[in-house]
Design a protein around this motif. Structure first.
Motif, mmCIF file in Angstrom:
data_model
loop_
_atom_site.group_PDB
_atom_site.id
_atom_site.type_symbol
_atom_site.label_atom_id
_atom_site.label_comp_id
_atom_site.label_asym_id
_atom_site.label_seq_id
_atom_site.Cartn_x
_atom_site.Cartn_y
_atom_site.Cartn_z
ATOM 1 N N PHE A 213 5.050 0.394 8.415
ATOM 2 C CA PHE A 213 5.044 0.022 7.002
ATOM 3 C C PHE A 213 4.061 0.893 6.206
ATOM 4 N N TYR A 218 4.098 1.187 1.945
ATOM 5 C CA TYR A 218 3.843 -0.163 1.432
ATOM 6 C C TYR A 218 2.338 -0.377 1.244
ATOM 7 N N ILE A 224 2.320 -7.420 5.597
ATOM 8 C CA ILE A 224 3.738 -7.485 5.977
ATOM 9 C C ILE A 224 3.879 -7.423 7.496
ATOM 10 N N ILE A 246 13.667 -7.502 2.802
ATOM 11 C CA ILE A 246 13.021 -6.314 2.234
ATOM 12 C C ILE A 246 14.041 -5.192 2.051
ATOM 13 N N TYR A 249 16.386 -5.990 -0.773
ATOM 14 C CA TYR A 249 15.721 -5.827 -2.075
ATOM 15 C C TYR A 249 15.755 -4.367 -2.507
ATOM 16 N N HIS A 250 15.439 -3.451 -1.588
ATOM 17 C CA HIS A 250 15.462 -2.026 -1.926
ATOM 18 C C HIS A 250 16.865 -1.587 -2.336
#
Length: 367
Positions: A213, A218, A224, A246, A249-250
């Motif tokens: 991540f 991020y 996360i 996640i 969402y992207h």
């Protein structure tokens, strides 16, 4: 002499009944801390071999109990402290991310663009986050008392484990103690699988997820990654509960490359790799409970008993399965299911009768 033995057995069973009755009354009185007591019992059961190993290495019973209790204390803090810190340190960042989600998300499918209204979902998520933070802050004094009770009870159980074990098995007749031993071993293997195996897999998840991540850019990479490690305790689903939203969402906000990267790498390296690297090396000492039954115990225990049900649910399922296996071995021996079906088949019985009849006719003709 027989009369005295019978009287002793009756006295033992009466005392066992009194203990069971007082245990129920005590459980009802201590209902609010029953989860803490159950948690301490299960952790103590897992740490008993550690306490015994330290005692055999020269430490006194008291010092070995202290060392094992300290190990349990540090392990519990290692699991829950980062979660608390992450929630409060990253609370503002999580709130900002939720507030920055646009009210409408365009989704393109097969050349058509659809608009999804997420205003209500974002509002509900923010309300839930705020309510959780306030409720947790209000419950901190009670949680502190329960944690102190957990440590004290854990030490007492480790120090007096032998006496507690002898008292628990005393009412059981000698001819049935092998059953108690088998159930106890299954319980220990299950708790090992829940605590040690799952904890090791979660640590591996954290070690893999944090750099991944961080490399993907991020800001709250550790937070996360830590939540991914916690989700590793959920059987069969695990970190995919975090990675999939996640990635979606992207994709929803038009960041297709980022969504594919976190989706593919996250599923492969975070949700899948720890299970195939760490789990097989420790699974030889686990209960061997099928994933489906473990999931049933996990979800059923969670919904019925709350947080402690995550441990108690799979434990009860595992002990039940062991009891069924013992009953099957007692009644059927080494016979397989197919053998039992053949024995009970009318066709097989008729064939045996016909064979016997033919043999009888043959013998008569020979005579």
């Amino acid at each position: 002499m027989t009369a005295n033995a019978t009287a002793d057995d009756d006295r033992r069973y009466v005392l066992a009944g009194i203990v069971a009755l007082l245990g129920l009354v005590t459980g009802a009185i201590l209902l609010d801390v029953l989860g803490t007591i159950m948690f301490a019992l299960t952790v103590a059961y897992v740490l008993l071999p550690v306490q015994g190993w330290l005692h055999r290495r020269g430490l006194s019973e008291w010092l070995s109990a202290v060392a094992a209790t300290l190990l349990g204390f540090l392990g519990t803090v290692a699991v829950f402290a980062p979660l608390v810190v992450a929630l409060y340190v990253r609370f503002d960042q999580i709130q900002t991310v939720l507030e920055e989600i646009p009210d409408e998300l365009p989704v393109a499918v097969a050349g058509y663009t659809y608009t999804v209204d997420v205003t209500e979902v974002s509002s509900l998520a923010l309300d839930f986050l705020s309510d959780t933070a306030v409720s947790f802050a209000a419950a901190l004094p009670v949680l502190g008392i329960k944690f102190a009770l957990f440590v004290i009870l854990l030490f007492a159980l480790l120090l007096e484990a032998d006496a507690a074990g002898r008292a628990a098995i005393a009412p059981v007749p000698h001819g049935y103690r092998d059953i108690v031993y088998a159930l106890a071993m299954r319980a220990r293997e299950t708790l090992y699988a829940i605590y040690v195996l799952q904890f090791a897999t979660s640590v591996a998840t954290l070690v893999i997820a944090y750099p991944l991540f961080w490399l993907l850019g991020y800001d709250a990479a550790f937070t996360i990654a830590f939540f991914a490690a916690i989700l590793q305790f959920i059987p069969m689903i695990g970190p995919s509960l975090l990675i999939a939203p996640i990635a979606l969402y992207h994709v929803a906000v038009g960041e297709l490359v980022a969504g594919l990267l976190v989706g593919i790498l996250g599923m492969a390296l975070i949700a899948w790799l720890p299970d195939i690297v760490v789990r097989p090396r420790l699974a030889r000492r686990s209960a061997g409970l099928p994933g489906s039954l473990y999931f049933v115990g996990f979800t059923g225990g969670l919904f019925t008993l709350g947080a402690i049900g995550v441990v108690v649910g799979p434990l009860i399922i595992a002990v039940f399965v062991e009891a069924v296996d013992l009953l099957a071995d007692e009644v059927n021996g080494d016979a397989t299911f197919a053998d039992l079906l053949d024995e009970s088949s009318p066709t097989a019985s008729e064939a045996d009768a016909e064979t016997n009849f033919e043999e009888s006719k043959t013998r008569t003709a020979d005579d």
